[in-house]
Design an enzyme around this catalytic site. Structure first.
Site, PDB file in Angstrom:
ATOM      1  CE  LYS A  49      -3.637   2.601   0.592  1.00 14.33           C
ATOM      2  NZ  LYS A  49      -4.668   2.526  -0.278  1.00 14.33           N
ATOM      3  CB  ILE A  75      -8.766   4.004  -0.024  1.00 16.58           C
ATOM      4  CG1 ILE A  75      -9.437   2.950  -0.705  1.00 16.58           C
ATOM      5  CG2 ILE A  75      -8.187   3.720   1.214  1.00 16.58           C
ATOM      6  CD1 ILE A  75     -10.281   2.196   0.180  1.00 16.58           C
ATOM      7  CB  CYS A 134      -0.963  12.020  -5.269  1.00 19.12           C
ATOM      8  SG  CYS A 134       0.936  11.858  -5.316  1.00 19.12           S
ATOM      9  N   GLY A 247      -7.365  -4.833 -14.413  1.00 16.29           N
ATOM     10  CA  GLY A 247      -8.411  -5.861 -14.371  1.00 16.29           C
ATOM     11  C   GLY A 247      -8.058  -7.067 -14.724  1.00 16.29           C
ATOM     12  N   GLY A 268      -4.701  -6.856  -9.074  1.00 15.34           N
ATOM     13  CA  GLY A 268      -5.309  -5.807  -7.882  1.00 15.34           C
ATOM     14  C   GLY A 268      -6.593  -6.478  -7.499  1.00 15.34           C
TER      15      GLY A 268
END
Ligand code: FMN
Length: 306
Positions: A49, A75, A134, A247, A268
């Site tokens: 993470k 999240i 980000c 995917g 994932g």
């Protein structure tokens, strides 16, 4: 008669992996959450993470929702922060018997570089993956949407660490190959292509967004053809290896990415449905190579016929 045992090893920069199947950041926790369900030592690598300098609580719930063929999440980079990561999470991650790639994010070039410098001296971390999807606090926009910012942040990180540096791109751009080339120019050893696609979902009963954040990142089978195209285009435009993400749930999905030019893949969302998904992908790739009498995985990478 001895069974044909194909060579699954791949190289991502200076790092060699026993096979090309990695877990995707944010979908495998810090390894310990899934250790009872999965033999982690059989994976090519774990990507953990995203870690940030300070702990982050993330966004308020609801932070995930299901969509046709996938899910959305917002999240908000919830994580324990660098100090607790090193103290509480790294010891277990080091003991998993496979390669460890630490995904990190900063809010400025300097923050990214100082995180890389901090992790550079840590034993048992085999590579760093920069989550550049980000915002740059100084400039507002996500690093990964601007080639100038992408190159600059990668360059700053490159100067701060001698560990292999992988850069995770955002698919939410007009032409991902421009950003891919900028990351390569900055000194990336490989590109992770890609993060989630930004989406929006509405609860028709309340007429409010289904996620508290409003928008969220779409992942799962719904994005596979889109991610595959991004990988295929990047592979034609850079010389460094590409890690395909988006995917992937089965070996056949992973093979599509490898044939299109990815040197490795990350699994994932599929792990949430079937914790052993990534391991099943490893076995399925092995079977495919044996069946097609291909001695080594690298013969398959980028072998697409057009
Ligand atoms: C619940 C969730 C949390 C995620 N957290 C992160 C994260 O912290 N850092 C990151 O770089 N990507 C994160 N991702 C993106 C995944 O690593 C991956 O790029 C994306 O989900 C596409 O792959 P998939 O379709 O196989 O899930 C997250 C994805 C999900 C579904």
């Amino acid at each position: 008669m001895t069974q044909h045992q194909p060579d699954l090893r791949v190289r991502l920069g200076a790092l060699e992996l026993q096979n090309p199947v990695l877990t995707a950041s944010g979908t495998f926790g810090y390894g310990e959450e899934v250790a009872d369900l999965v033999d982690i030592s059989k994976l090519g690598a774990i990507v953990c993470k995203t870690v940030t300098r300070k702990p982050r609580a993330g966004n308020a719930p609801p932070r995930t929702c299901e969509t046709p063929g996938g899910m959305m999440n917002a999240i908000g980079l919830q994580n324990v922060g660098l100090a607790a990561f090193k103290r509480d999470k790294l010891p277990f991650l080091r003991s998993c018997g496979t390669r460890l790639i630490v995904n990190l994010a900063g809010d400025s070039r300097e923050d990214f570089a100082s995180l890389c410098a901090d992790l550079d001296g840590e034993e048992g971390i085999d590579a760093l993956e920069l989550n550049i999807s980000c915002p740059n606090v100084a400039h507002g926009l996500d690093f990964a949407t601007d080639p100038f910012e992408t190159e600059a942040v990668v360059k700053a990180c490159r100067a701060a660490t001698s560990k292999p540096l992988y850069v995770k791109l955002s698919p939410n751009v007009t032409d991902i190959t421009v950003i891919a080339r900028a990351a390569q120019e900055g000194g990336a050893d490989a590109l992770s292509v890609a993060n989630t696609f930004i989406g929006f979902a509405v609860d028709t009963r309340t007429r409010r967004p289904r996620l508290s954040n409003g928008t969220g990142g779409l992942s799962g089978p719904a994005i596979r053809p889109l991610a595959l195209r991004a990988v295929w285009r990047c592979a034609q435009n850079v010389q460094i290896p590409i890690i395909g993400i988006g995917g992937i749930a089965t070996a056949n999905d992973a093979l599509e990415f490898l044939i299109a030019g990815a040197s490795a893949v990350q699994v994932g969302t599929a792990t949430f449905i079937r914790p052993t998904a990534a391991l099943d992908v490893v076995d399925g790739i092995k079977d495919y190579l044996a069946h097609h009498k291909i001695d080594a995985l690298h013969e398959l990478i980028g072998s697409i016929q057009m």
